[in-house]
Design a protein around this motif. Structure first.
Motif, PDB file in Angstrom:
ATOM      1  N   SER A 108       0.817  -1.215   0.000  1.00 20.70           N
ATOM      2  CA  SER A 108       0.000   0.000   0.000  1.00 20.70           C
ATOM      3  C   SER A 108       0.854   1.271   0.000  1.00 20.70           C
ATOM      4  O   SER A 108       0.317   2.372  -0.148  1.00 20.70           O
ATOM      5  N   GLY A 110       3.158   4.003  -1.509  1.00 22.78           N
ATOM      6  CA  GLY A 110       3.503   4.548  -2.821  1.00 22.78           C
ATOM      7  C   GLY A 110       4.728   5.430  -2.801  1.00 22.78           C
ATOM      8  O   GLY A 110       5.394   5.612  -3.816  1.00 22.78           O
ATOM      9  N   SER A 142      -1.478   8.208   5.705  1.00 21.50           N
ATOM     10  CA  SER A 142      -2.421   8.006   4.606  1.00 21.50           C
ATOM     11  C   SER A 142      -3.427   9.145   4.600  1.00 21.50           C
ATOM     12  O   SER A 142      -3.391  10.040   5.455  1.00 21.50           O
ATOM     13  N   ARG A 164       7.168   4.327  -5.745  1.00 22.13           N
ATOM     14  CA  ARG A 164       6.782   3.126  -6.487  1.00 22.13           C
ATOM     15  C   ARG A 164       6.357   3.555  -7.886  1.00 22.13           C
ATOM     16  O   ARG A 164       5.543   4.472  -8.038  1.00 22.13           O
ATOM     17  N   ALA A 167       2.610   3.962  -8.624  1.00 24.01           N
ATOM     18  CA  ALA A 167       2.015   5.138  -7.989  1.00 24.01           C
ATOM     19  C   ALA A 167       2.480   6.415  -8.673  1.00 24.01           C
ATOM     20  O   ALA A 167       1.696   7.362  -8.861  1.00 24.01           O
ATOM     21  N   ILE A 190      -0.402  11.370  -4.910  1.00 19.41           N
ATOM     22  CA  ILE A 190      -0.323   9.938  -4.610  1.00 19.41           C
ATOM     23  C   ILE A 190      -1.187   9.599  -3.395  1.00 19.41           C
ATOM     24  O   ILE A 190      -1.920   8.599  -3.387  1.00 19.41           O
ATOM     25  N   TRP A 195      -2.820   5.782  -1.896  1.00 13.71           N
ATOM     26  CA  TRP A 195      -1.547   5.201  -1.468  1.00 13.71           C
ATOM     27  C   TRP A 195      -1.132   5.783  -0.119  1.00 13.71           C
ATOM     28  O   TRP A 195      -1.630   6.813   0.309  1.00 13.71           O
TER      29      TRP A 195
END
Length: 285
Positions: A108, A110, A142, A164, A167, A190, A195
């Motif tokens: 999860s 990014g 998040s 990533r 992402a 992102i 993410w």
């Protein structure tokens, strides 16, 4: 996971050889190491080649922080993780890259960024600012943290950060016109796509600056301009004002304990930053 290390360069100076040597000692060796140079007149480019870097060039008049970095990803798109560094951020040990990339074991995540440590010669204010922004404890943030953390949710620094690729691409990458804050813009996008962002305290680089008042004012004026150009960040994440008060009180306490003779400088520097920021925010686009 396949990893790229990307660094924009311009007359990198004495720290460049130290950074290159430290990269060569990493337990995680990148699959691609590339720099994009904007017209260095010193040994920056040759040193990069000597250490195995692939070198792109970008004209100074064309350079922006967003475009130069995005061009690196376009030129070397095949790896899973893009690590970005600045030319003066020196890995503190041989696990810096490996520890940063470990964050992506969580599917999860990014974006991940590492801890920046102050230079050995850093004064108390410079040292405290690094400790304030880069604490000893790792964390993961998040979109759910926005009500609690506000603008701090999207804090990130391309002096030592990794993205990533999935992402990065689905969020549009770094905006080519971004002269400043390209990391904040991309991290915000992102986060809004669901993410998470990981702060990895175990992934360390030595990176801090002993700015004088004029240099500090110039930087905070740019931050003000950046925020004025990107008011959508305030709409989505709130304003960063509370962090300024936290920094002030934290700095006063740190300096009082470590170098009380420097205490008068703390409110002077905070006021200098605030006035420069307000000036930048009021400037016409």
């Amino acid at each position: 996971m396949r990893v790229s290390v990307f660094i924009p360069t311009y007359n990198a100076g004495d720290s460049w050889a130290k950074l290159l040597h430290a990269l060569q000692q990493q337990s995680l060796r990148p699959n691609v190491f590339a720099v994009i140079d904007s017209g260095s007149s010193d040994a920056t480019v040759q040193l990069a080649k000597d250490y195995g870097a692939q070198v792109l060039n970008i004209a100074q008049k064309e350079f922006t922080h967003g475009l130069s970095r995005h061009r690196l990803t376009e030129s070397f798109p095949d790896n899973d993780i893009f690590i970005f560094m600045t030319q003066d951020a020196i890995p503190a040990n041989n696990q810096s890259l490996a520890n940063l990339v470990k964050a992506f074991n969580d599917n999860s995540v990014g974006v991940a960024y590492g801890r920046q440590l102050p230079r050995l010669e850093a004064g108390p204010i410079e040292r405290q600012e690094r400790l304030f922004n880069y604490p000893e404890v790792s964390s993961v943030r998040s979109e759910a943290d926005i009500p609690k953390l506000g603008f701090k949710t999207i804090f990130c620094s391309n002096s030592f950060a990794a993205y990533r690729k999935i992402a990065y691409l689905e969020s549009g990458g770094f905006p080519p016109k971004a002269q400043f804050g390209e990391d904040t813009i991309l991290t915000a996008k992102i986060i809004k796509r669901g993410w998470k962002i990981a702060y990895v305290a175990e992934a360390t680089v030595v990176h801090s600056h002993g700015y004088n008042l004029a240099e500090e004012a110039a930087r905070y004026r740019e931050i003000g301009k950046f925020h004025k150009r990107n008011l959508w960040l305030f709409d989505n994440f709130g304003k960063p004002g509370k962090e300024g008060f936290k920094l002030l009180f934290s700095q006063l306490w740190f300096v009082f304990k470590n170098n009380p003779f420097s205490l008068p400088l703390v409110p002077v520097r905070i006021a200098n930053k605030w006035l420069a920021y307000k000036k930048g925010f009021s400037d016409k686009p």
